[in-house]
Design an enzyme around this catalytic site. Structure first.
Site, PDB file in Angstrom:
ATOM      1  N   HIS A   1       0.819  -1.213   0.000  1.00  0.00           N
ATOM      2  CA  HIS A   1       0.000   0.000   0.000  1.00  0.00           C
ATOM      3  C   HIS A   1       0.856   1.268   0.000  1.00  0.00           C
ATOM      4  O   HIS A   1       1.178   1.837   1.039  1.00  0.00           O
ATOM      5  CB  HIS A   1      -0.926  -0.023   1.228  1.00  0.00           C
TER       6      HIS A   1
ATOM      7  N   HIS B   1       1.384   5.119  -2.041  1.00  0.00           N
ATOM      8  CA  HIS B   1       0.923   6.125  -3.006  1.00  0.00           C
ATOM      9  C   HIS B   1       2.158   6.808  -3.578  1.00  0.00           C
ATOM     10  O   HIS B   1       2.838   7.549  -2.863  1.00  0.00           O
ATOM     11  CB  HIS B   1       0.007   7.149  -2.328  1.00  0.00           C
TER      12      HIS B   1
ATOM     13  N   ARG C   1       2.063   8.752  -6.302  1.00  0.00           N
ATOM     14  CA  ARG C   1       1.590  10.081  -6.762  1.00  0.00           C
ATOM     15  C   ARG C   1       1.895  10.428  -8.212  1.00  0.00           C
ATOM     16  O   ARG C   1       1.500  11.500  -8.668  1.00  0.00           O
ATOM     17  CB  ARG C   1       2.133  11.210  -5.871  1.00  0.00           C
TER      18      ARG C   1
ATOM     19  N   ASN D   1      -4.909   6.188  -7.303  1.00  0.00           N
ATOM     20  CA  ASN D   1      -5.501   7.535  -7.234  1.00  0.00           C
ATOM     21  C   ASN D   1      -4.524   8.635  -7.657  1.00  0.00           C
ATOM     22  O   ASN D   1      -4.239   9.570  -6.936  1.00  0.00           O
ATOM     23  CB  ASN D   1      -6.091   7.821  -5.841  1.00  0.00           C
TER      24      ASN D   1
ATOM     25  N   ASP E   1      -8.692   2.698  -3.781  1.00  0.00           N
ATOM     26  CA  ASP E   1      -8.213   3.260  -2.507  1.00  0.00           C
ATOM     27  C   ASP E   1      -8.135   4.782  -2.495  1.00  0.00           C
ATOM     28  O   ASP E   1      -7.736   5.413  -3.458  1.00  0.00           O
ATOM     29  CB  ASP E   1      -6.842   2.713  -2.129  1.00  0.00           C
TER      30      ASP E   1
ATOM     31  N   HIS F   1     -10.808  -0.299   0.368  1.00  0.00           N
ATOM     32  CA  HIS F   1     -10.737   0.818   1.314  1.00  0.00           C
ATOM     33  C   HIS F   1     -12.127   0.858   1.939  1.00  0.00           C
ATOM     34  O   HIS F   1     -13.058   1.396   1.355  1.00  0.00           O
ATOM     35  CB  HIS F   1     -10.396   2.107   0.550  1.00  0.00           C
TER      36      HIS F   1
ATOM     37  N   HIS G   1      -5.653  -1.184   5.310  1.00  0.00           N
ATOM     38  CA  HIS G   1      -5.578  -0.384   6.548  1.00  0.00           C
ATOM     39  C   HIS G   1      -6.732  -0.586   7.542  1.00  0.00           C
ATOM     40  O   HIS G   1      -7.491   0.333   7.828  1.00  0.00           O
ATOM     41  CB  HIS G   1      -5.410   1.110   6.229  1.00  0.00           C
TER      42      HIS G   1
ATOM     43  N   ASP H   1       0.573   2.357   3.792  1.00  0.00           N
ATOM     44  CA  ASP H   1      -0.304   3.439   3.314  1.00  0.00           C
ATOM     45  C   ASP H   1       0.494   4.745   3.200  1.00  0.00           C
ATOM     46  O   ASP H   1       0.015   5.823   3.575  1.00  0.00           O
ATOM     47  CB  ASP H   1      -1.540   3.625   4.201  1.00  0.00           C
TER      48      ASP H   1
ATOM     49  N   HIS I   1       2.093  14.064   1.175  1.00  0.00           N
ATOM     50  CA  HIS I   1       1.420  15.314   0.817  1.00  0.00           C
ATOM     51  C   HIS I   1       2.419  16.443   1.004  1.00  0.00           C
ATOM     52  O   HIS I   1       3.406  16.301   1.733  1.00  0.00           O
ATOM     53  CB  HIS I   1       0.197  15.546   1.708  1.00  0.00           C
TER      54      HIS I   1
HETATM   55  O1  DOR Z   1      -4.894   8.623   4.600  1.00  0.00           O
HETATM   56  C1  DOR Z   1      -5.079   8.257   3.441  1.00  0.00           C
HETATM   57  N1  DOR Z   1      -4.439   8.852   2.418  1.00  0.00           N
HETATM   58  N2  DOR Z   1      -5.954   7.291   3.188  1.00  0.00           N
HETATM   59  C2  DOR Z   1      -6.326   6.962   1.956  1.00  0.00           C
HETATM   60  O2  DOR Z   1      -7.123   6.088   1.802  1.00  0.00           O
HETATM   61  C3  DOR Z   1      -5.779   7.703   0.798  1.00  0.00           C
HETATM   62  C4  DOR Z   1      -4.490   8.293   1.102  1.00  0.00           C
HETATM   63  C5  DOR Z   1      -4.053   9.309   0.089  1.00  0.00           C
HETATM   64  O3  DOR Z   1      -4.133   9.048  -1.118  1.00  0.00           O
HETATM   65  O4  DOR Z   1      -3.557  10.374   0.495  1.00  0.00           O
HETATM   66 ZN    ZN Z   2      -7.306   3.860   1.834  1.00  0.00          ZN
END
Ligand code: DOR
Ligand code: ZN
Length: 443
Positions: free
Chosen positions: A78, A80, A82, A112, A169, A196, A249, A322, A326
């Protein structure tokens, strides 16, 4: 062609997939584990100190792992990454550098992005960009087109392009009928569905766990029932369809119970918990620090306890990060407006080893949850050191003390709730397909 050889000697080898735990030397040849022998028994062509490489003449590299733990390369189900679309938060390059530094050799990256990974061309783009990355990147395709929850993606196309699983997700699959069909197709295309699990109509406008702390802080809450009800639905659908469900998660004790009962009935369900849900509870939000805001939210201590027991007894198969980078644009804002998510690739192993140190998890259980179990959950040829496997290896110094300093992360995301935590244990070398892709700088 010249054989490329790597010799890892004197280490303590721990491979939960085969049950091996002891002193072994391993020889890696052309990217695969070629042999595993007790120290010094490997025969002369396993190379002496900086020695010759057997058939191919010179070129055998030797790593002395004395006093170190040698485990299969860690697998994160899991992450991301980006990219495409949010390169200011993370790129495939920065995210995989973070993975390697954290001891991960394989990461599954969520769909995503922008555009969403809901078709073969996005999948192929990710795979192409990750071709020379220091971690293997396995894209997760979307369940629904545009993550909009209305129309299923072409799973055959996603599989063909190289996706390892499907998930919306970030968003739940709200429509149960759509989830049913995704699970039906999951068996045909051999693509597990990662859920999710969040019932949005119950989560409402909540931004943290619903309870005493949310009341005190004056923030809207998300009750456990949001997750429990969705996990119950997805398990019922997995049971109905025979599809392969993986619950992402897990954060509530109710979800742990549901998964435990489902497994007892023989339902094909696997699950993961994150290091942050295993180590923090909602009390951590007292300072309105947005680095503690994520989805699902941090729960109450009873939930944390249930998650820990769930990992310990195998109900929760995997520990997954996860990793959700950001930028300050999304995080340095008022709590209600801040984005959900925390980074995790560079702190996961240290946090898990803290649980081991604290007697919460056995070392073998912890490593299993980060290697062979995620491999099994997704049907990957990885997560073991058995002869013939891809030579993905992580060398860990269990005694190495370090402090979490986000400014030192390889990840572009500095949004960690663990700043200043003193941890013990870290990856000192990460090896992907027989190649050293990360070496921790000596102090
Ligand atoms: O905290 C999270 N951030 N949960 C998610 O399901 C998505 C993820 C994100 O893409 O930032
Ligand atoms: Zn999630």
């Amino acid at each position: 062609m010249k054989m490329k050889k790597l010799f890892i000697k004197n280490g303590r080898l721990l491979d939960p997939a085969t049950g091996i735990d002891g002193k072994f030397d391993i020889v890696i040849m052309d990217g695969r584990i070629a042999s595993m022998t007790p120290p010094g028994k490997g025969g002369k062509d396993t190379g002496g100190e900086g020695g010759e490489g057997g058939e191919g003449g010179k070129g055998s590299e030797v790593i002395d792992a004395k006093g170190l733990l040698v485990v299969p390369g860690l697998i994160d189900l899991h992450t991301h990454l980006r990219e495409p679309g949010f390169e200011y938060k993370e790129t495939i390059e920065s995210g995989t550098a973070a993975a390697a530094a954290g001891g991960f050799t394989t990461v599954l990256c969520m769909a995503n992005t922008e555009p969403v990974n809901d078709n073969g061309s996005v999948t192929r783009l990710i795979i192409r960009k990750a071709a020379d990355a220091p971690a293997r990147v396995l894209p997760v395709g979307a369940v629904s087109q545009g993550l909009r929850g209305k129309v299923l993606t072409e799973m055959a196309e996603l599989k063909e392009a190289g996706c390892a699983a499907v998930s919306d997700d970030g968003m739940p699959v709200t429509d149960g009928g759509l989830m049913r069909r995704a699970l039906e197709y999951s068996t045909i295309f051999d693509l597990p569905v990662i859920s999710h699990a969040e019932e949005l109509s119950i989560a409402g406008e909540g931004v943290m766990n619903e309870g005493e702390v949310s009341t005190r802080l004056g923030l809207k809450g998300i009750p456990n029932a949001s997750e429990d009800s969705m996990v119950a639905r997805d398990i019922a659908l997995a049971e109905l369809t025979g599809g392969r469900l993986h619950v992402a998660h897990v954060s509530t004790r109710g979800a742990v119970e549901l998964i435990r009962a489902a497994k007892k009935r023989g339902v094909a369900v696997t699950a993961e918990a994150t290091p942050h849900h295993l180590t923090l509870d909602h009390g951590a939000l007292k300072g309105y620090d947005t680095n503690f805001k994520m989805s699902p939210p941090l729960r109450v201590p009873e939930d944390v306890e249930a998650l820990r027991k769930g990992v310990a007894d195998g109900t929760i198969d995997c520990i997954a990060t996860d990793h959700a980078p950001h930028s300050s644009v999304e995080k340095d804002v008022e709590f209600d407006a801040a984005a959900n998510g925390v980074v995790g690739l560079e702190t996961a192993l240290g946090l898990v080893l803290k649980l081991v140190d604290g007697g919460v998890l056995e070392l073998a259980t912890a490593i299993r949850a980060m290697t062979s179990n995620p491999a099994r959950a997704m049907g990957l040829d990885a997560g073991s050191l058995k002869v013939g496997s891809p030579a993905d290896v992580t060398i860990v110094d269990l005694g190495l003390k370090w402090t979490v300093e986000p400014s030192k992360f390889r990840s572009k995301g500095k949004n960690t709730p663990f700043t200043g935590w003193k941890l013990k244990g870290a990856a000192v070398k990460t090896i992907l397909n027989g190649k050293v892709v990360y070496s921790r700088a000596k102090k």
